[in-house]
Design an enzyme around this catalytic site. Structure first.
Site, mmCIF file in Angstrom:
data_model
loop_
_atom_site.group_PDB
_atom_site.id
_atom_site.type_symbol
_atom_site.label_atom_id
_atom_site.label_comp_id
_atom_site.label_asym_id
_atom_site.label_seq_id
_atom_site.Cartn_x
_atom_site.Cartn_y
_atom_site.Cartn_z
ATOM 1 N N ARG A 106 41.664 48.632 76.113
ATOM 2 C CA ARG A 106 40.613 47.697 75.848
ATOM 3 C C ARG A 106 41.401 46.226 75.923
ATOM 4 O O ARG A 106 42.158 45.932 75.346
ATOM 5 C CB ARG A 106 40.185 47.767 74.391
ATOM 6 C CG ARG A 106 39.496 46.892 73.855
ATOM 7 C CD ARG A 106 38.863 47.127 72.476
ATOM 8 N NE ARG A 106 37.779 48.139 72.529
ATOM 9 C CZ ARG A 106 36.623 48.075 71.684
ATOM 10 N NH1 ARG A 106 36.561 47.519 70.684
ATOM 11 N NH2 ARG A 106 35.861 48.945 71.888
ATOM 12 N N HIS A 133 31.409 48.882 79.098
ATOM 13 C CA HIS A 133 32.164 49.859 78.197
ATOM 14 C C HIS A 133 31.303 51.200 78.370
ATOM 15 O O HIS A 133 30.519 51.776 77.834
ATOM 16 C CB HIS A 133 31.446 49.280 76.680
ATOM 17 C CG HIS A 133 32.076 49.955 75.510
ATOM 18 N ND1 HIS A 133 33.154 50.584 75.639
ATOM 19 C CD2 HIS A 133 31.815 49.587 74.239
ATOM 20 C CE1 HIS A 133 33.560 51.135 74.349
ATOM 21 N NE2 HIS A 133 32.812 50.267 73.432
ATOM 22 N N GLN A 136 30.988 54.104 75.621
ATOM 23 C CA GLN A 136 29.907 53.981 74.835
ATOM 24 C C GLN A 136 28.584 54.438 75.393
ATOM 25 O O GLN A 136 28.011 55.147 74.778
ATOM 26 C CB GLN A 136 29.830 52.266 74.617
ATOM 27 C CG GLN A 136 28.514 52.116 73.459
ATOM 28 C CD GLN A 136 29.012 52.649 72.253
ATOM 29 O OE1 GLN A 136 29.901 52.259 71.402
ATOM 30 N NE2 GLN A 136 27.951 53.419 71.735
ATOM 31 N N ASP A 223 22.967 44.962 70.364
ATOM 32 C CA ASP A 223 24.316 44.762 70.182
ATOM 33 C C ASP A 223 24.475 43.442 69.615
ATOM 34 O O ASP A 223 23.689 42.579 69.621
ATOM 35 C CB ASP A 223 25.158 44.965 71.434
ATOM 36 C CG ASP A 223 26.672 44.791 71.260
ATOM 37 O OD1 ASP A 223 27.055 44.978 70.156
ATOM 38 O OD2 ASP A 223 27.174 44.761 72.217
ATOM 39 N N CYS A 262 25.664 50.095 69.329
ATOM 40 C CA CYS A 262 26.983 50.567 69.590
ATOM 41 C C CYS A 262 28.060 50.483 68.398
ATOM 42 O O CYS A 262 28.929 51.071 68.046
ATOM 43 C CB CYS A 262 27.826 50.100 70.550
ATOM 44 S SG CYS A 262 28.058 48.062 70.514
ATOM 45 N N ARG A 290 30.753 59.313 70.058
ATOM 46 C CA ARG A 290 32.090 58.649 70.556
ATOM 47 C C ARG A 290 33.211 59.737 70.653
ATOM 48 O O ARG A 290 33.744 59.995 71.743
ATOM 49 C CB ARG A 290 32.634 57.530 70.118
ATOM 50 C CG ARG A 290 31.572 56.286 70.041
ATOM 51 C CD ARG A 290 31.612 55.646 71.438
ATOM 52 N NE ARG A 290 32.595 55.436 72.232
ATOM 53 C CZ ARG A 290 33.277 54.248 71.903
ATOM 54 N NH1 ARG A 290 32.701 53.137 71.082
ATOM 55 N NH2 ARG A 290 34.428 53.938 72.513
HETATM 56 N N1 CP Z 1 31.426 50.565 69.623
HETATM 57 C C1 CP Z 1 32.831 50.341 69.754
HETATM 58 O O1 CP Z 1 33.386 50.481 70.820
HETATM 59 O O2 CP Z 1 33.335 49.885 68.612
HETATM 60 P P1 CP Z 1 34.853 49.304 68.380
HETATM 61 O O3 CP Z 1 34.906 47.840 68.705
HETATM 62 O O4 CP Z 1 35.106 49.732 66.799
HETATM 63 O O5 CP Z 1 35.846 50.465 69.207
HETATM 64 N N1 NVA Z 2 29.447 43.796 73.208
HETATM 65 C C1 NVA Z 2 30.495 44.102 72.201
HETATM 66 C C2 NVA Z 2 30.808 45.310 71.769
HETATM 67 C C3 NVA Z 2 31.802 45.654 70.809
HETATM 68 C C4 NVA Z 2 31.887 47.310 70.759
HETATM 69 C C5 NVA Z 2 31.862 43.257 72.299
HETATM 70 O O1 NVA Z 2 32.291 43.118 73.670
HETATM 71 O O2 NVA Z 2 32.537 42.739 71.428
#
Ligand code: CP
Ligand code: NVA
Length: 304
Positions: A106, A133, A136, A223, A262, A290
């Site tokens: 990540r 992502h 997701q 989101d 999400c 997930r």
């Molecule tokens: N939806 C998602 O990726 O959640 P986190 O940021 O908690 O991993």
């Molecule tokens: N769009 C959000 C998603 C988190 C899971 C971010 O990038 O923070």
């Protein structure tokens, strides 16, 4: 099933057939979990989990998924690695490849994960970058299949920021021929290349009007307005009140529309508690999925 691609950096890398098979396999794994029939298919396999940003769902679902499949994880924080003192991505990727069987990362810059994937000899999974992502999206389409039993002839309304989750969702729509209308304020549209490419396979409409977007929608999604990489602390003000998913907006979608997010959610910002806790919300299934969809992904990337 073994995926043709070595890595999963964007949903676009896998074929429509592979995407649909992954969703069906995810649903099967969920059923097996309920019957406590999990098999240690990843015994002696190790997943490196490299995080540059915070996470709850991605971290815990990958870790739990590996444990359920009999494997192990190594948790790594980028700022505690030698990369933070100047070791190159290339050398990091080559080193990790000598120890582990797959890497999930990540990160902020999508180019970082592309570099990692280029130099790693093991599969690399994008656990969220500023641009995409894909994990997701797998869970989202699994959730849609569970609740709606099909993809074709469905319409998704995305309300809010045309962000990383939205970009991957659009690719998912192109794989499944699900229609999507995206309502954003001006300047917050999704990636134009993703829209252009996906429009060849399904209907992808952009608008600045949330009410237009939710008309006839089977699924309403949003989101956070402030993603982790957002630099403007006042970004919310550009979205509120017009782009909030509340009861009044949900009433304009189909009667049996479901609500998806999400997570994490900022309640009373992009969504009201009445909607996220209401009868149309499937966000807890979405979060749980997930786990199941990433188990299917890990198995298919490792060819098991
Ligand atoms: N939806 C998602 O990726 O959640 P986190 O940021 O908690 O991993
Ligand atoms: N769009 C959000 C998603 C988190 C899971 C971010 O990038 O923070």
């Amino acid at each position: 099933m073994k995926l043709e691609t070595k890595n999963l950096l964007t949903v676009d890398e896998i074929s429509d057939k592979e995407f649909l098979e992954l969703i069906d396999h995810s649903i099967k794994l969920k059923e097996e979990n309920k019957m406590v029939k999990g098999k240690p298919l990843l015994e002696n396999k190790t997943l490196a989990m490299l995080f540059e940003k915070p996470s709850t769902r991605t971290r815990v679902s990958f870790e739990t998924g590996m444990l359920q499949l009999g494997g192990h994880t190594v948790n790594l924080s980028l700022n505690e690695m030698q990369h933070s003192r100047g070791e190159s991505v290339e050398d990091t990727a080559k080193t990790l490849s000598g120890y582990v069987d797959a890497i999930v990362a990540r990160v902020y810059e999508h180019s970082f994960i592309e570099d990692l994937a280029k130099h790693a000899t093991v599969p690399v999974i994008n656990g969220l970058s500023n641009s995409y992502h894909p994990c997701q999206t797998l869970a989202d389409f699994m959730t849609i299949k569970e609740h709606k039993k099909k993809f074709k002839d469905l319409k998704i309304a995305w309300i809010g920021d045309g962000n990383n989750v939205c970009n991957s969702l659009i690719f998912g729509c192109s794989k499944t021929q699900t229609e999507i209308t995206i309502a954003t304020p001006k300047g917050f549209e999704p990636n134009s290349d993703v829209v252009k490419k996906s429009s060849e396979y399904t209907s992808v409409d952009l608008t600045n009007d949330p009410e237009f977007a939710v008309k006839d929608a089977d699924i309403v999604m949003t989101d956070t307005f402030t993603s982790i990489h957002t630099s403007d602390p006042k970004q919310n003000e550009k979205f509120l009140p017009t782009f909030q998913v509340n009861d009044s907006l949900m009433e304009k979608a189909k009667n049996d529309a479901i609500f998806m997010h999400c997570l994490p959610a900022k309640r009373e910002q992009e969504v009201t508690s009445s909607v996220i806790d209401g009868p149309q919300s499937v966000v807890w299934d979405e979060a749980e999925n997930r786990l199941h969809s990433q188990k299917a992904l890990l198995l298919s990337l490792l060819g098991i």
